[in-house]
Design a protein around this motif. Structure first.
Motif, PDB file in Angstrom:
ATOM      1  N   ARG A   1       0.844  -1.201   0.000  1.00 32.18           N
ATOM      2  CA  ARG A   1       0.000   0.000   0.000  1.00 32.18           C
ATOM      3  C   ARG A   1       0.882   1.254   0.000  1.00 32.18           C
ATOM      4  O   ARG A   1       0.585   2.223  -0.690  1.00 32.18           O
ATOM      5  CB  ARG A   1      -0.941   0.007   1.200  1.00 32.18           C
ATOM      6  CG  ARG A   1      -1.898   1.168   1.145  1.00 32.18           C
ATOM      7  CD  ARG A   1      -2.906   1.141   2.273  1.00 32.18           C
ATOM      8  NE  ARG A   1      -3.758   2.305   2.122  1.00 32.18           N
ATOM      9  CZ  ARG A   1      -5.060   2.269   1.882  1.00 32.18           C
ATOM     10  NH1 ARG A   1      -5.668   1.117   1.775  1.00 32.18           N
ATOM     11  NH2 ARG A   1      -5.744   3.371   1.745  1.00 32.18           N
ATOM     12  N   ARG A   2       1.935   1.203   0.754  1.00 31.36           N
ATOM     13  CA  ARG A   2       2.884   2.324   0.780  1.00 31.36           C
ATOM     14  C   ARG A   2       3.483   2.558  -0.607  1.00 31.36           C
ATOM     15  O   ARG A   2       3.611   3.685  -1.068  1.00 31.36           O
ATOM     16  CB  ARG A   2       3.977   1.997   1.795  1.00 31.36           C
ATOM     17  CG  ARG A   2       5.001   3.038   1.963  1.00 31.36           C
ATOM     18  CD  ARG A   2       5.916   2.646   3.091  1.00 31.36           C
ATOM     19  NE  ARG A   2       7.124   3.417   3.048  1.00 31.36           N
ATOM     20  CZ  ARG A   2       8.214   3.106   3.671  1.00 31.36           C
ATOM     21  NH1 ARG A   2       8.250   2.030   4.417  1.00 31.36           N
ATOM     22  NH2 ARG A   2       9.274   3.856   3.577  1.00 31.36           N
ATOM     23  N   PHE A   3       3.830   1.468  -1.297  1.00 32.57           N
ATOM     24  CA  PHE A   3       4.382   1.622  -2.642  1.00 32.57           C
ATOM     25  C   PHE A   3       3.321   2.059  -3.643  1.00 32.57           C
ATOM     26  O   PHE A   3       3.638   2.673  -4.652  1.00 32.57           O
ATOM     27  CB  PHE A   3       5.109   0.358  -3.093  1.00 32.57           C
ATOM     28  CG  PHE A   3       6.574   0.467  -2.843  1.00 32.57           C
ATOM     29  CD1 PHE A   3       7.418   0.993  -3.801  1.00 32.57           C
ATOM     30  CD2 PHE A   3       7.117   0.093  -1.639  1.00 32.57           C
ATOM     31  CE1 PHE A   3       8.766   1.137  -3.567  1.00 32.57           C
ATOM     32  CE2 PHE A   3       8.466   0.228  -1.385  1.00 32.57           C
ATOM     33  CZ  PHE A   3       9.302   0.757  -2.351  1.00 32.57           C
ATOM     34  N   ALA A   4       2.058   1.764  -3.365  1.00 32.64           N
ATOM     35  CA  ALA A   4       0.987   2.287  -4.220  1.00 32.64           C
ATOM     36  C   ALA A   4       0.959   3.809  -4.126  1.00 32.64           C
ATOM     37  O   ALA A   4       0.767   4.501  -5.128  1.00 32.64           O
ATOM     38  CB  ALA A   4      -0.363   1.696  -3.818  1.00 32.64           C
ATOM     39  N   GLY A   5       1.176   4.332  -2.927  1.00 30.27           N
ATOM     40  CA  GLY A   5       1.259   5.780  -2.758  1.00 30.27           C
ATOM     41  C   GLY A   5       2.452   6.360  -3.499  1.00 30.27           C
ATOM     42  O   GLY A   5       2.356   7.424  -4.117  1.00 30.27           O
ATOM     43  N   LEU A   6       3.568   5.644  -3.460  1.00 28.16           N
ATOM     44  CA  LEU A   6       4.745   6.091  -4.196  1.00 28.16           C
ATOM     45  C   LEU A   6       4.472   6.067  -5.690  1.00 28.16           C
ATOM     46  O   LEU A   6       4.857   6.979  -6.413  1.00 28.16           O
ATOM     47  CB  LEU A   6       5.952   5.212  -3.866  1.00 28.16           C
ATOM     48  CG  LEU A   6       7.206   5.514  -4.658  1.00 28.16           C
ATOM     49  CD1 LEU A   6       7.673   6.942  -4.454  1.00 28.16           C
ATOM     50  CD2 LEU A   6       8.311   4.535  -4.280  1.00 28.16           C
ATOM     51  N   ARG A   7       3.763   5.053  -6.154  1.00 32.88           N
ATOM     52  CA  ARG A   7       3.412   4.977  -7.575  1.00 32.88           C
ATOM     53  C   ARG A   7       2.598   6.201  -7.975  1.00 32.88           C
ATOM     54  O   ARG A   7       2.836   6.805  -9.008  1.00 32.88           O
ATOM     55  CB  ARG A   7       2.627   3.693  -7.852  1.00 32.88           C
ATOM     56  CG  ARG A   7       2.107   3.557  -9.272  1.00 32.88           C
ATOM     57  CD  ARG A   7       0.618   3.858  -9.276  1.00 32.88           C
ATOM     58  NE  ARG A   7       0.118   3.912 -10.634  1.00 32.88           N
ATOM     59  CZ  ARG A   7      -0.757   4.805 -11.048  1.00 32.88           C
ATOM     60  NH1 ARG A   7      -1.242   5.707 -10.239  1.00 32.88           N
ATOM     61  NH2 ARG A   7      -1.183   4.793 -12.278  1.00 32.88           N
ATOM     62  N   ASN A   8       1.656   6.576  -7.116  1.00 30.78           N
ATOM     63  CA  ASN A   8       0.841   7.759  -7.405  1.00 30.78           C
ATOM     64  C   ASN A   8       1.695   9.018  -7.467  1.00 30.78           C
ATOM     65  O   ASN A   8       1.487   9.872  -8.330  1.00 30.78           O
ATOM     66  CB  ASN A   8      -0.266   7.902  -6.367  1.00 30.78           C
ATOM     67  CG  ASN A   8      -1.289   6.802  -6.477  1.00 30.78           C
ATOM     68  OD1 ASN A   8      -1.401   6.134  -7.507  1.00 30.78           O
ATOM     69  ND2 ASN A   8      -2.034   6.586  -5.417  1.00 30.78           N
ATOM     70  N   LEU A   9       2.642   9.115  -6.570  1.00 32.04           N
ATOM     71  CA  LEU A   9       3.558  10.256  -6.569  1.00 32.04           C
ATOM     72  C   LEU A   9       4.380  10.277  -7.860  1.00 32.04           C
ATOM     73  O   LEU A   9       4.541  11.321  -8.493  1.00 32.04           O
ATOM     74  CB  LEU A   9       4.475  10.185  -5.352  1.00 32.04           C
ATOM     75  CG  LEU A   9       5.396  11.362  -5.102  1.00 32.04           C
ATOM     76  CD1 LEU A   9       4.587  12.630  -4.833  1.00 32.04           C
ATOM     77  CD2 LEU A   9       6.306  11.065  -3.918  1.00 32.04           C
ATOM     78  N   LEU A  10       4.883   9.125  -8.271  1.00 34.94           N
ATOM     79  CA  LEU A  10       5.682   9.044  -9.503  1.00 34.94           C
ATOM     80  C   LEU A  10       4.868   9.415 -10.739  1.00 34.94           C
ATOM     81  O   LEU A  10       5.389   9.984 -11.688  1.00 34.94           O
ATOM     82  CB  LEU A  10       6.265   7.642  -9.668  1.00 34.94           C
ATOM     83  CG  LEU A  10       7.398   7.276  -8.732  1.00 34.94           C
ATOM     84  CD1 LEU A  10       7.666   5.777  -8.782  1.00 34.94           C
ATOM     85  CD2 LEU A  10       8.656   8.056  -9.078  1.00 34.94           C
ATOM     86  N   VAL A  11       3.597   9.086 -10.727  1.00 35.61           N
ATOM     87  CA  VAL A  11       2.744   9.351 -11.886  1.00 35.61           C
ATOM     88  C   VAL A  11       2.217  10.783 -11.888  1.00 35.61           C
ATOM     89  O   VAL A  11       2.212  11.438 -12.931  1.00 35.61           O
ATOM     90  CB  VAL A  11       1.570   8.345 -11.948  1.00 35.61           C
ATOM     91  CG1 VAL A  11       0.551   8.743 -12.998  1.00 35.61           C
ATOM     92  CG2 VAL A  11       2.103   6.940 -12.246  1.00 35.61           C
ATOM     93  N   HIS A  12       1.802  11.262 -10.741  1.00 36.21           N
ATOM     94  CA  HIS A  12       1.096  12.539 -10.687  1.00 36.21           C
ATOM     95  C   HIS A  12       1.934  13.736 -10.230  1.00 36.21           C
ATOM     96  O   HIS A  12       1.611  14.863 -10.577  1.00 36.21           O
ATOM     97  CB  HIS A  12      -0.137  12.415  -9.790  1.00 36.21           C
ATOM     98  CG  HIS A  12      -1.090  11.360 -10.244  1.00 36.21           C
ATOM     99  ND1 HIS A  12      -1.807  11.462 -11.419  1.00 36.21           N
ATOM    100  CD2 HIS A  12      -1.426  10.163  -9.709  1.00 36.21           C
ATOM    101  CE1 HIS A  12      -2.550  10.375 -11.574  1.00 36.21           C
ATOM    102  NE2 HIS A  12      -2.332   9.572 -10.556  1.00 36.21           N
ATOM    103  N   ARG A  13       2.984  13.472  -9.435  1.00 32.40           N
ATOM    104  CA  ARG A  13       3.821  14.573  -8.947  1.00 32.40           C
ATOM    105  C   ARG A  13       5.291  14.164  -8.985  1.00 32.40           C
ATOM    106  O   ARG A  13       6.026  14.313  -8.008  1.00 32.40           O
ATOM    107  CB  ARG A  13       3.395  14.964  -7.527  1.00 32.40           C
ATOM    108  CG  ARG A  13       1.986  15.506  -7.499  1.00 32.40           C
ATOM    109  CD  ARG A  13       1.532  16.109  -6.176  1.00 32.40           C
ATOM    110  NE  ARG A  13       2.252  15.749  -5.000  1.00 32.40           N
ATOM    111  CZ  ARG A  13       1.761  15.014  -3.987  1.00 32.40           C
ATOM    112  NH1 ARG A  13       0.544  14.549  -4.047  1.00 32.40           N
ATOM    113  NH2 ARG A  13       2.482  14.765  -2.935  1.00 32.40           N
ATOM    114  N   TYR A  14       5.697  13.631 -10.102  1.00 30.66           N
ATOM    115  CA  TYR A  14       7.039  13.050 -10.265  1.00 30.66           C
ATOM    116  C   TYR A  14       8.156  14.019  -9.917  1.00 30.66           C
ATOM    117  O   TYR A  14       9.234  13.598  -9.489  1.00 30.66           O
ATOM    118  CB  TYR A  14       7.229  12.516 -11.684  1.00 30.66           C
ATOM    119  CG  TYR A  14       6.962  13.538 -12.748  1.00 30.66           C
ATOM    120  CD1 TYR A  14       7.954  14.386 -13.197  1.00 30.66           C
ATOM    121  CD2 TYR A  14       5.678  13.678 -13.290  1.00 30.66           C
ATOM    122  CE1 TYR A  14       7.697  15.344 -14.163  1.00 30.66           C
ATOM    123  CE2 TYR A  14       5.411  14.632 -14.245  1.00 30.66           C
ATOM    124  CZ  TYR A  14       6.425  15.457 -14.683  1.00 30.66           C
ATOM    125  OH  TYR A  14       6.159  16.405 -15.632  1.00 30.66           O
TER     126      TYR A  14
END
Length: 110
Positions: A62-75
């Motif tokens: 779940r933590r890495f899902a948040g990181l994925r969102n950061l990489l996609v939306h606020r890279y």
């Protein structure tokens, strides 16, 4: 490695791909067993609640899902040195553990 832009972007892309693939697998396993998760993080949470993943693995994914969102939306906000440390100090371990736990679960139910 962090001075090699191509390697840094490859790592970022790999994290995105691993999280998305893991979430799609998880979605297939939790579908029909409660409310349908609405986010990648919720997929991993549901997998933990259903005993497909250990709580620890579900929380880490779940933590890495948040990181994925950061990489996609606020890279532009991602600290690449931090990302590298996260992967080296536990991320790769939990990605492997995710695969093992899913494999064990599938072996039990098939």
């Amino acid at each position: 490695m962090l001075k090699d832009d191509e390697a840094v972007y490859a790592i970022r892309y790999a994290v995105i791909q691993v999280v998305e693939a893991a979430a799609q697998i998880g979605l297939a396993l939790v579908r029909g067993r409660g409310p349908l998760p609405e986010s990648y993080g919720e997929v991993f949470e549901a997998m933990g609640q259903l005993g497909i993943l250990t709580r620890e693995t579900a929380q880490y994914m779940r933590r890495f899902a948040g990181l994925r969102n950061l990489l996609v939306h606020r890279y532009w906000e991602v600290d690449d040195a931090w990302l590298y440390r996260e992967l080296k100090e536990g991320g790769l371990f939990f990605f492997k553990r995710y695969a093992e736990e899913v494999g064990e679960y599938v072996d039990k139910v098939v």
